[in-house]
Enzyme design. Structure first.
Site, PDB file in Angstrom:
ATOM      1  N   ASP A  31     -21.290  17.785  29.560  1.00 49.96           N
ATOM      2  CA  ASP A  31     -21.679  17.588  28.173  1.00 49.96           C
ATOM      3  C   ASP A  31     -20.506  17.882  27.241  1.00 49.96           C
ATOM      4  OD1 ASP A  31     -23.835  17.383  26.006  1.00 49.96           O
ATOM      5  OD2 ASP A  31     -23.047  19.382  25.642  1.00 49.96           O
TER       6      ASP A  31
ATOM      7  N   GLU B 148     -23.721  12.995  32.982  1.00 53.17           N
ATOM      8  CA  GLU B 148     -22.922  14.104  32.451  1.00 53.17           C
ATOM      9  C   GLU B 148     -22.355  14.951  33.586  1.00 53.17           C
ATOM     10  OE1 GLU B 148     -24.615  15.175  28.031  1.00 53.17           O
ATOM     11  OE2 GLU B 148     -25.535  16.192  29.738  1.00 53.17           O
TER      12      GLU B 148
ATOM     13  N   GLU C 259     -23.865  19.803  34.476  1.00 54.87           N
ATOM     14  CA  GLU C 259     -24.218  19.171  33.198  1.00 54.87           C
ATOM     15  C   GLU C 259     -23.572  19.914  32.027  1.00 54.87           C
ATOM     16  OE1 GLU C 259     -28.455  18.894  32.630  1.00 54.87           O
ATOM     17  OE2 GLU C 259     -28.719  18.622  34.793  1.00 54.87           O
TER      18      GLU C 259
ATOM     19  N   ASP D  44     -28.622  13.264  32.632  1.00 57.41           N
ATOM     20  CA  ASP D  44     -28.089  14.520  33.172  1.00 57.41           C
ATOM     21  C   ASP D  44     -27.123  14.264  34.322  1.00 57.41           C
ATOM     22  OD1 ASP D  44     -29.651  15.878  31.359  1.00 57.41           O
ATOM     23  OD2 ASP D  44     -31.201  16.445  32.801  1.00 57.41           O
TER      24      ASP D  44
END
Length: 236
Positions: free
Chosen positions: A47, A119, A43, A116
């Site tokens: 991100d 990502e 993640e 999550d």
């Protein structure tokens, strides 16, 4: 084709990316409740890929917008709600690896878990290929949303636009209240009500933070306010 490749074939088609190492995708879709080898670290990378790619898309699409306006647009596109919407479109929940508790509580449909995992999937693509390929995946998933943006309406966040619309007419400002707050500290889910009082308008919103839920509620209130104004109804 091995079992992992077969399981993810439809998802790979939806992403328009075929993994050379399908185990990377499996880890991206593994929640911490299922195994120690999960998607939490993925993640972190995903991100960053997402934020850069969406920022660059907005930078190119809207050359006249300021840094602050671009930041607000990006925040609306990379938040948990939007990520969960895209994950639903990909049917990502069908591929998640969840522990028994999360399965029973509907974790496959929980926005925070879906966001999550999406990502983490961007990170998995970058590990399997490179950043540029991961960027292509993000661009394809976000192209329609970026193209649909009207910067005159969305350069400011919903709460700001609602407040300005009310102030321009000298009407009372909205009041926000939490309707429900569920989940553990690290995975809370808020339902918030936006009350315009004497205008007899009340809307609601949901999100992984109070702020996100308030923004969604404000967006809904703006639509209701526009409808009221369009019908010619005045302030009581």
């Amino acid at each position: 084709m091995n079992q992992v490749e077969t399981r993810f074939r439809r998802l790979s088609q939806a992403l328009d990316y075929a993994f050379q190492k399908p185990d990377l995708l499996r880890q991206a879709l593994t929640h911490r409740s299922f195994a120690a080898s999960n998607n939490e670290r993925f993640e972190f990378i995903g991100d960053s890929i997402l934020n850069y790619t969406v920022a660059r898309m907005l930078f190119d699409q809207f050359p006249r917008l300021s840094e602050g306006e671009l930041s607000r647009l990006r925040a609306n596109l990379v938040n948990q709600n939007t990520l969960a919407e895209i994950a639903h479109e990909l049917k990502l929940g069908e591929y998640l690896y969840l522990g028994e508790g999360e399965l029973k509580s509907g974790g496959f449909n929980r926005p925070s878990i879906l966001a999550d995992a999406l990502e983490a999937t961007f990170a998995a693509v970058s590990f399997d290929a490179d950043f540029q390929r991961a960027e292509q995946v993000v661009r394809r998933l976000y192209a329609g949303r970026v193209a649909a943006i009207d910067p005159t309406k969305h350069a400011k966040d919903a709460k700001t636009r609602l407040q300005e619309a009310l102030q321009a007419r000298k009407w009372p400002l909205p009041k926000y209240r939490i309707q429900t707050q569920t989940g553990e500290a690290h995975e809370q889910w808020f339902k918030v009500v936006c009350d315009l009082g004497e205008l007899m308008i009340e809307s609601s919103g949901e999100g992984g933070s109070r702020r996100a839920a308030e923004q969604q509620a404000a967006e809904a209130a703006l639509l209701l306010l526009e409808q009221k104004l369009a019908t010619g109804k005045k302030h009581p």
